[in-house]
Motif scaffolding. Structure first.
Motif, short mmCIF file in Angstrom:
data_model
loop_
_atom_site.label_atom_id
_atom_site.label_comp_id
_atom_site.label_asym_id
_atom_site.label_seq_id
_atom_site.Cartn_x
_atom_site.Cartn_y
_atom_site.Cartn_z
N TYR A 71 36.15 7.98 80.12
CA TYR A 71 36.58 8.21 78.74
C TYR A 71 36.13 7.08 77.84
CZ TYR A 71 39.22 9.98 74.88
OH TYR A 71 39.54 10.51 73.67
N ARG A 75 33.78 9.30 76.03
CA ARG A 75 34.89 9.99 75.34
C ARG A 75 35.11 11.40 75.89
NH1 ARG A 75 35.08 5.57 74.00
NH2 ARG A 75 35.09 4.62 71.94
N ILE A 77 37.34 13.66 78.69
CA ILE A 77 38.37 13.77 79.71
C ILE A 77 37.72 14.49 80.86
CG2 ILE A 77 40.59 14.73 80.30
CD1 ILE A 77 41.26 14.66 77.35
N PHE A 79 37.77 16.39 83.46
CA PHE A 79 38.69 17.26 84.18
C PHE A 79 38.31 17.39 85.65
CE2 PHE A 79 41.11 18.89 80.72
CZ PHE A 79 42.17 19.53 81.33
N ARG A 186 32.62 17.57 71.11
CA ARG A 186 33.40 17.11 72.27
C ARG A 186 34.14 18.24 72.94
NH1 ARG A 186 35.96 11.91 69.92
NH2 ARG A 186 37.58 12.25 71.45
N ASN A 187 34.47 19.28 72.18
CA ASN A 187 35.15 20.40 72.82
C ASN A 187 34.26 21.09 73.83
OD1 ASN A 187 37.44 19.93 71.46
ND2 ASN A 187 37.42 21.79 70.24
N SER A 188 32.94 21.19 73.53
CA SER A 188 32.02 21.80 74.50
C SER A 188 32.01 21.01 75.79
CB SER A 188 30.61 21.85 73.95
OG SER A 188 30.60 22.30 72.66
N LEU A 190 34.33 19.13 76.94
CA LEU A 190 35.60 19.28 77.65
C LEU A 190 35.63 20.62 78.40
CD1 LEU A 190 38.15 17.76 78.06
CD2 LEU A 190 39.12 18.83 76.08
N ILE A 191 35.13 21.68 77.75
CA ILE A 191 35.12 22.99 78.41
C ILE A 191 34.20 22.94 79.62
CG2 ILE A 191 34.46 25.38 78.10
CD1 ILE A 191 35.43 25.19 75.26
N THR A 192 33.06 22.25 79.48
CA THR A 192 32.17 22.12 80.64
C THR A 192 32.87 21.40 81.77
OG1 THR A 192 30.44 21.87 79.02
CG2 THR A 192 29.86 21.43 81.28
N ILE A 194 36.01 21.38 82.40
CA ILE A 194 36.95 22.32 83.02
C ILE A 194 36.20 23.27 83.95
CG2 ILE A 194 38.55 24.18 82.54
CD1 ILE A 194 39.20 22.78 79.92
N VAL A 196 33.39 22.66 85.53
CA VAL A 196 32.99 21.95 86.74
C VAL A 196 34.18 21.82 87.69
CG1 VAL A 196 32.17 19.75 87.62
CG2 VAL A 196 31.17 20.69 85.58
N ILE A 325 45.68 15.21 87.13
CA ILE A 325 46.24 15.26 85.79
C ILE A 325 47.28 14.15 85.62
CG2 ILE A 325 48.15 16.89 86.04
CD1 ILE A 325 45.42 17.15 83.47
N PHE A 328 45.36 11.09 84.98
CA PHE A 328 44.91 11.07 83.59
C PHE A 328 46.05 10.64 82.68
CE2 PHE A 328 44.65 12.96 79.45
CZ PHE A 328 43.51 12.36 79.01
N ILE A 336 43.88 4.47 77.18
CA ILE A 336 42.66 4.96 77.81
C ILE A 336 41.47 4.12 77.37
CG2 ILE A 336 42.08 6.75 76.13
CD1 ILE A 336 41.75 8.43 78.90
N LEU B 68 41.41 22.74 70.68
CA LEU B 68 41.25 23.24 72.04
C LEU B 68 42.63 23.34 72.66
CD1 LEU B 68 39.24 24.18 74.04
CD2 LEU B 68 39.01 21.88 74.88
N ASP B 163 40.93 15.63 71.97
CA ASP B 163 41.17 15.65 73.42
C ASP B 163 42.64 15.50 73.75
OD1 ASP B 163 38.51 15.44 73.19
OD2 ASP B 163 38.43 13.34 73.82
N TYR B 164 43.31 14.62 73.00
CA TYR B 164 44.72 14.38 73.29
C TYR B 164 45.51 15.66 73.13
CZ TYR B 164 43.91 9.37 73.15
OH TYR B 164 43.48 8.11 73.40
N PHE B 289 41.57 29.63 82.02
CA PHE B 289 40.16 29.38 82.28
C PHE B 289 39.33 30.63 82.03
CE2 PHE B 289 36.53 29.50 85.15
CZ PHE B 289 35.85 28.39 84.70
N LEU B 292 38.88 31.01 78.44
CA LEU B 292 37.90 30.05 77.91
C LEU B 292 36.49 30.53 78.18
CD1 LEU B 292 39.18 26.47 78.70
CD2 LEU B 292 38.94 27.55 76.51
N LEU B 405 29.73 29.57 82.86
CA LEU B 405 30.24 28.79 81.73
C LEU B 405 29.44 27.50 81.56
CD1 LEU B 405 32.24 28.36 79.54
CD2 LEU B 405 33.91 27.62 81.16
N ILE B 406 29.10 26.84 82.67
CA ILE B 406 28.32 25.60 82.56
C ILE B 406 26.97 25.92 81.93
CG2 ILE B 406 27.23 23.74 83.84
CD1 ILE B 406 29.47 23.98 85.87
N MET B 409 27.28 26.61 78.28
CA MET B 409 27.57 25.40 77.51
C MET B 409 26.34 24.52 77.37
SD MET B 409 30.32 24.82 76.13
CE MET B 409 31.37 26.12 75.70
#
Lengths: 401, 466
Positions: A71, A75, A77, A79, A186-188, A190-192, A194, A196, A325, A328, A336, B68, B163-164, B289, B292, B405-406, B409
């Motif tokens: 992070y 930056r 998270i 997952f 950054r949302n993309s 983060l979704i990636t 998730i 993975v 989690i 985290f 962080i 998100l 993110d938070y 998921f 998403l 999804l990967i 993205m």
């Protein structure tokens, strides 16, 4: 909110400290009360609870460091870090319980182990096409092939091998899934992450196993220890001291690496401002790969010791989620991006989970709080984020105008 | 408000007629499909509608509001459990009371629409024929419960960013699931046992689910194109700028969150009815998921795209079971080899179309060699006598979706349609940005060559003073 105030005069945010004081008062009061109410709650009981909490806290610390390092630099998270932890545990399990392997399997393992070892030596030598790095890779390959094909490896060798393998896994995940998204929103990212994580959960279910796996290596760490404290005896295992000790050693090595070496300095520079660091001639991609390598190695160590501690590995689809989690949450609670913060946060989570359930035990009139212990980390996380988003020791990383 | 009255959408009446016609067409198509098709097709369609409600509502938060949210399964759980508790039949309730393992009290077991109607004297609505009315009331109450929890969760957590916020919504989703089986809530949720025997005639019915989907799409698209929706899109693009423009950040975020969790509760109620029971493991993070994946594949922010993505995810879930069968190990290895070769081919075609140089990159050779080696291995293995036996691809659908999804993205982060929406103007290739008569006059005035003569600047400044 005092933390938001922009006055020149520095105001102290009293709310977190009052909360800490209140929690401490509750804990101390509760210990004194329990000590008077029943013989069962002697000092030995609390020392055992303390040791268990310390153990759990240091396991969380090993995982949380990976979160906080990643992070701090990109930056994200990560997952998937909980799943890296799970894979590390399973690598260790396969290495010590199925060796000696047939030669071809040993060679396949050893290729990756040698690559991981080369990556470690590369941290010191600076580039991969270096005679020392190549020679050490060849040496590691031969040694690993020999050990895996001829002997039953013991727990420590399996731990080291699994750390190297998982480090390589971390680099590969970064290379395939995260590095194409360096400039994406950054949302993309983060979704990636998730995705993975979800991939590894199901891949583990597919390839490893779909049930609980006993994890009982033949090592002296599992020996029983009994010692007398006051009028009671504490029954525990060597692990109560070994796990915190190993964690401390790994954390000290990591801290020395980050503070004393050129690459560590580059890492801190990239964490502050990746763009400027790149302009100064730092290869940020290399720094990120190193971060993933080190974080995943620590997670693998955590996973192996997690299995050692609990005597079994949960099924792959759920093993990594909760520890990941919670770790985290620990990283956020500590602040962080900060290494000591992650350790402090992890210890707090470990104590919340274990010590709190020990001082609020199941008695005749009260049913205990054991069934809520998985939610403590989340509740603490939300409280910390609401009253002090930068964590205990962290700097404010929130977006600026 | 007065200004907007003058803006007349071109062909507005035609579009309304076309929409009605298309709705009727969809209904006829559903009628034909359900009467001719198999039971499996019907339940797949119903599942599409249920998950469509969930994804469209999640899209309001993730796409329109740009937050998100990862706790959608928690809100679905609340709606689902509320619905299940309220419409459970009497004999199931007696079984729960008689069971020694259940921790439900007589009061919580008695919580039902049936008893409520009896108490207020509406005994006409407690027959078996009027179960639909009780289900309707129950599902709306489930949605309301979910939106109340959404409000409670949203007010403190929506002050956070990025993110938070994602991690806090995830945390709340998990807390809802983890505490549902503890002794605080197990008198209501029946602990780990859950409820079984929820009537399935609504969740499996295409008409009920598609009606709810239609209502959801209508409400959420109305919201999206209202001033609230514009404010939400502003928040998505730039929070600070929209705050400076006078948008109340907290109000709009909480509004979006509450509306979204209301429809999540509705989807949860239908999902429970589709499954025929409410259990905690039907509300795992897996559900969020899948949503998403649907959002990202279709295009986050577009209702059309989200529905396309949902169709894909539901298709993989319902018709992907050949992927999870047991095959020979060599077949699996052959499949991996073919995928590697196809990847190499895709790289080649991609770089040829894009005219990238060098046309052939190391990764191409890597995939080619690995693919050829794997295929050769798979073909030779039977004669060499290695890798015998079968292997069951358990979890292959989820692996497929996560890889998808990967890939989406990495290569197309906007999804299939991006943020574009379906509209009739697009079908007829109309341009909505035709200049009005007044704008034409201005353009003509600007391109007037007389104004470009020397000294024209003085004239323009005169005009500006008007």
């Amino acid at each position: 909110m005092a933390s938001k105030s922009t006055k020149v005069k520095k105001t102290i945010n009293w709310i977190p400290w009052l909360l800490v004081l209140a929690i401490l008062a509750i804990v101390v009061g509760r210990i004194i009360y329990l000590g008077t109410v029943h013989d069962r709650f002697s000092s030995a009981y609390f020392i055992r609870a303390f040791l268990e909490s310390l153990k759990l806290g240091s396991l969380y610390a090993l995982i949380a460091l990976g979160y906080t390092m990643v992070y701090g630099i990109i930056r994200l998270i990560n997952f998937a870090h909980g799943e890296v932890f799970m894979v590390g545990a399973f690598f260790t399990y396969y290495l010590f319980s199925f060796s000696p392997y047939p030669l071809y399997a040993a060679v396949i393992w050893s290729i990756f182990i040698a690559f991981g070892f080369m990556k470690i030596i590369e941290l010191w030598r600076g580039k991969l096409k270096d005679p020392v790095v190549l020679a050490s890779g060849a040496f590691a390959f031969v040694l690993a092939t020999y050990l895996l094909s001829q002997t039953t490896v013991n727990f420590f060798v399996a731990l080291v091998f699994s750390m190297l393998l998982t480090g390589v896994l971390g680099i590969v995940i970064d290379k395939i899934a995260y590095s194409p998204l360096r400039t994406a929103p950054r949302n993309s990212l983060l979704i990636t992450a998730i995705a993975v994580s979800f991939f590894w959960q199901n891949f583990g279910l597919l390839v490893f196993t779909n049930r609980q796996t006993p994890f009982r290596p033949d090592t002296f760490l599992r020996n029983r220890m009994v010692f007398a404290v006051g009028d009671g005896t504490v029954r525990t295992t060597m692990l109560s001291f070994a796990i915190p000790l190993i964690s401390v050693i790994l954390v000290v090595i990591l801290t020395l690496f980050v503070t004393r070496t050129r690459l560590g300095k580059a890492m801190r520079a990239s964490a502050q401002d990746a763009e400027v660091a790149q302009m100064m001639g730092i290869s940020v991609n290399k720094v990120i790969a190193t971060t993933f390598l080190l974080g995943s190695m620590l997670a693998a160590a955590g996973g192996a010791m997690w299995g050692l501690n609990f005597g079994s590995l949960n099924q792959p689809a759920i093993m990594g989620i909760l520890p990941g989690i919670k770790a985290f949450a620990a990283a956020v609670i500590g602040g962080i991006g900060s290494l000591p913060g992650a350790v402090i946060g992890a210890l707090i989570i470990g104590f919340m989970e274990n010590f709190m359930t020990a001082i609020f035990p199941k008695t005749a009139e009260f049913q205990g709080i054991t069934e809520f212990k998985d939610t403590f980390a989340f509740i603490l996380l939300i409280i910390v984020l609401l009253i002090r988003p930068s964590g205990i020791v962290g700097e404010d990383l929130s977006e600026k105008v | 408000m007065q200004d907007t009255k003058h803006i007349v959408q071109p062909n507005r009446n035609r579009n309304i007629l076309l929409t009605i016609f298309a709705t009727v067409l969809v209904a006829v198509a559903l009628l034909i499909l359900t009467s001719l098709g198999s039971v499996k097709l019907g339940s797949a369609l119903a599942l599409f509608a249920i998950w469509g409600i969930a994804t469209v509502s999640l899209n309001l938060v993730n796409g329109t509001l740009g937050i998100l949210s990862l706790g959608h399964h928690g809100f679905m759980l609340i709606g689902g459990y509320t619905t299940a508790l309220l419409i459970l039949s009497d004999d199931k309730r007696e079984k729960i009371l008689a069971s020694g393992r259940s921790s439900m009290t007589p009061f919580t077991v008695g919580l039902s629409i049936d008893n409520f109607f009896n108490a207020i004297g509406l005994t006409a609505f407690t027959t078996d024929e009027t179960l639909w009315l009780r289900f309707l009331v129950a599902i709306l109450l489930g949605g309301l419960m979910a939106s109340v929890v959404g409000l409670i969760v949203g007010i403190p957590s929506l002050r956070l960013r990025g993110d938070y916020l994602a991690i806090v919504t995830f945390g709340f989703g998990e807390i809802i699931r983890l505490t549902a089986s503890t002794r605080i809530f197990s008198p209501i949720t029946n602990g780990a046992l859950g409820f079984s025997g929820v009537p399935t005639e609504f969740g499996k019915s295409v008409w009920w689910t598609f009606a709810f989907l239609g209502i959801t799409i209508y409400v959420i698209s109305k919201l999206k194109y209202s001033s609230f929706g514009r404010a939400m899109e502003g928040i998505r693009e730039d929070e600070i700028a929209s705050e400076a423009m006078g948008v109340n950040l907290a109000y709009h975020k909480v509004l979006g969150f509450v509306v979204s969790s209301f429809f999540a509760g509705i989807a949860g109620g239908l999902w429970v009815s589709w499954l025929g029971g409410a259990r905690l493991d039907s509300f795992l993070f897996t559900l969020t998921f899948f949503f998403l994946v649907a959002l990202s594949v279709g295009g986050t922010g577009s209702i059309t795209g989200v529905l396309l993505g949902t169709a894909l995810v539901v298709f993989v879930r319902q018709y992907g079971d050949p992927l999870e069968q047991s095959y020979l190990i060599t077949t699996w290895i052959l499949a991996i080899g073919v995928i590697l070769l196809l990847t190499a081919l895709a790289i080649y075609i991609f770089r040829t179309i894009r005219r990238s140089r060098p046309k052939i990159i190391p990764a191409f050779y890597l995939f080619l060699i690995a693919g050829v080696a794997t295929v050769v291995l798979a073909l030779l293995a039977p004669s060499l006598g290695i890798m015998q036996g079968e292997f069951r691809g358990f979890g292959m659908r989820a692996i497929f979706l996560s890889i998808l999804l990967i890939i989406i993205m990495v290569f197309r982060p906007d999804g299939m349609v991006g943020r574009a929406e379906f509209n009739w103007a697009w079908v007829f290739r109309e341009r909505l940005d035709q200049p009005t008569e007044e704008e034409r006059k201005q353009d003509a005035w600007l391109s007037n060559p007389e104004l470009n003569r020397p000294g024209g600047a003085a004239n323009t400044s005169d005009v500006e003073e008007d």
